[in-house]
Design a protein around this motif. Structure first.
Motif: not given
Length: 341
Positions: A79-81, A95-117
């Motif tokens: 994913m790209e934020f 802005l999110v790409r691809p948008g269809k994979r970013a619905k309410v409640g979906n969670r995402f991890v960046f780096g080695n887990g030091e940032l989550k969204g």
């Protein structure tokens, strides 16, 4: 007024992909905004056109490393934020790409887990609201994980992140640089001060709407995006005293120009103020405070070329652009500059 009236043919090879080694070695086209008379100089020659008592108004916003690459929890989908603006502490509009994979409640991890969204809302325009989780200070985490969000027309990788920042940037919050200011060096600013030219700062956090094409056929039908600005009392006093002394207020960049024109009263005075502006300046607009403008060369049919056409005339600006193409000036963010006076 038709948007197509602001079209010009720009060869792709004139779009600057990398900044020059020395910021103030860029070229400078000097344009008399009343007569259209042109001169070709180097940017460092700007000092010759500034007079003691004049005031340069600089936008001190700093670009966030706002592009984050991560993965969706559970599936590992890439994913790209792109961070657009902070709503409050850890809530951001993105802005999110691809948008269809970013619905309410979906969670995402960046780096080695030091940032989550986690996506908490999908807006009508398709942008998302995300709530971030992390340890420590968000800006430091973002500095480690984020990439500079270069405009879509720049395809080369930027070797030094600071070259997409002005030397005086300090207020973090922009998704894009106020590019007219990229030509200034610390040494040139010292020369400016030594000549008795005042410097004032505004803050306008530049949004990605800057790069949105104008889709309306007529200029008047275009809707501008809103951007956050701030002017302090101290800087307002510097600007007001310049006008009272009969000297020029010179905006460095269209962002400084739009901020000043948003705040200024009808008699050309400013006061401490913060808020959001969606001011759209196009031919017919009467300037209240700005007397001269330093700017880069902009995209065809963009709101920025409309603004500078309002500051001069459409014919003078389009002629200057035609000359810039003929003389092989470099265009857009890392390109050359124009001084309209």
């Amino acid at each position: 007024m038709k948007v197509k009236d602001f079209y010009f043919d720009l060869p792709e090879e004139l779009i600057a992909q990398v900044p020059l080694e020395k910021r103030d070695e860029s070229r400078l086209m000097v344009v008399d905004r009343k007569t259209g008379e042109l001169e070709h100089k180097k940017f460092k020659n700007i000092i010759e056109y500034l007079e003691p008592g004049d005031c340069l108004v600089l936008n001190d916003t700093r670009v966030m490393p706002a592009r984050l690459y991560g993965a969706k929890e559970g599936t590992g989908a890439k994913m790209e934020f792109l961070l657009l603006r902070r709503i409050e502490k850890d809530l951001w509009e993105i802005l999110v790409r691809p948008g269809k994979r970013a619905k309410v409640g979906n969670r995402f991890v960046f780096g080695n887990g030091e940032l989550k969204g986690e996506i908490v809302k999908v807006q009508d325009d398709g942008n998302r609201i995300v709530k971030f989780e992390y340890e420590g200070i968000f800006e430091e985490v973002l500095d480690r994980l984020g990439e500079m969000p270069l405009p879509p027309y720049i395809t080369e990788k930027l070797q030094d992140k600071e070259r997409y920042q002005t030397v005086y940037s300090r207020e973090v919050g922009s998704a894009a640089a106020p590019t007219a200011g990229l030509h200034f060096t610390d040494e040139l600013l010292e020369e400016v001060k030594a000549k008795g030219i005042k410097i004032a700062f505004v803050t306008l956090h530049v949004g990605l709407g800057t790069f949105r094409p104008v889709k309306a056929e007529t200029v008047e039908d275009h809707q501008m995006h809103a951007e956050h600005y701030y002017l302090s009392e101290e800087n307002a006093k510097i600007i007001n005293s310049t006008k009272e002394n009969g000297k020029r207020v010179i905006a460095v960049g269209t962002t400084s120009n739009r901020t000043l024109e948003s705040i200024a009263s009808e008699n050309g005075r400013v006061k401490e103020e913060s808020g959001y502006t969606s001011i759209f300046i196009y031919p017919g607009y009467k300037f209240k405070i700005v007397d001269a403008l330093i700017t880069n060369f902009h995209l065809p049919e963009s709101t920025l070329i409309m603004l500078i056409s309002a500051f001069s005339t459409r014919d003078i600006v389009m002629n200057a652009y035609s000359e810039a193409v003929k003389e092989r000036y470099r265009f857009f963010s890392f390109g050359d500059a124009m001084f309209l006076h």
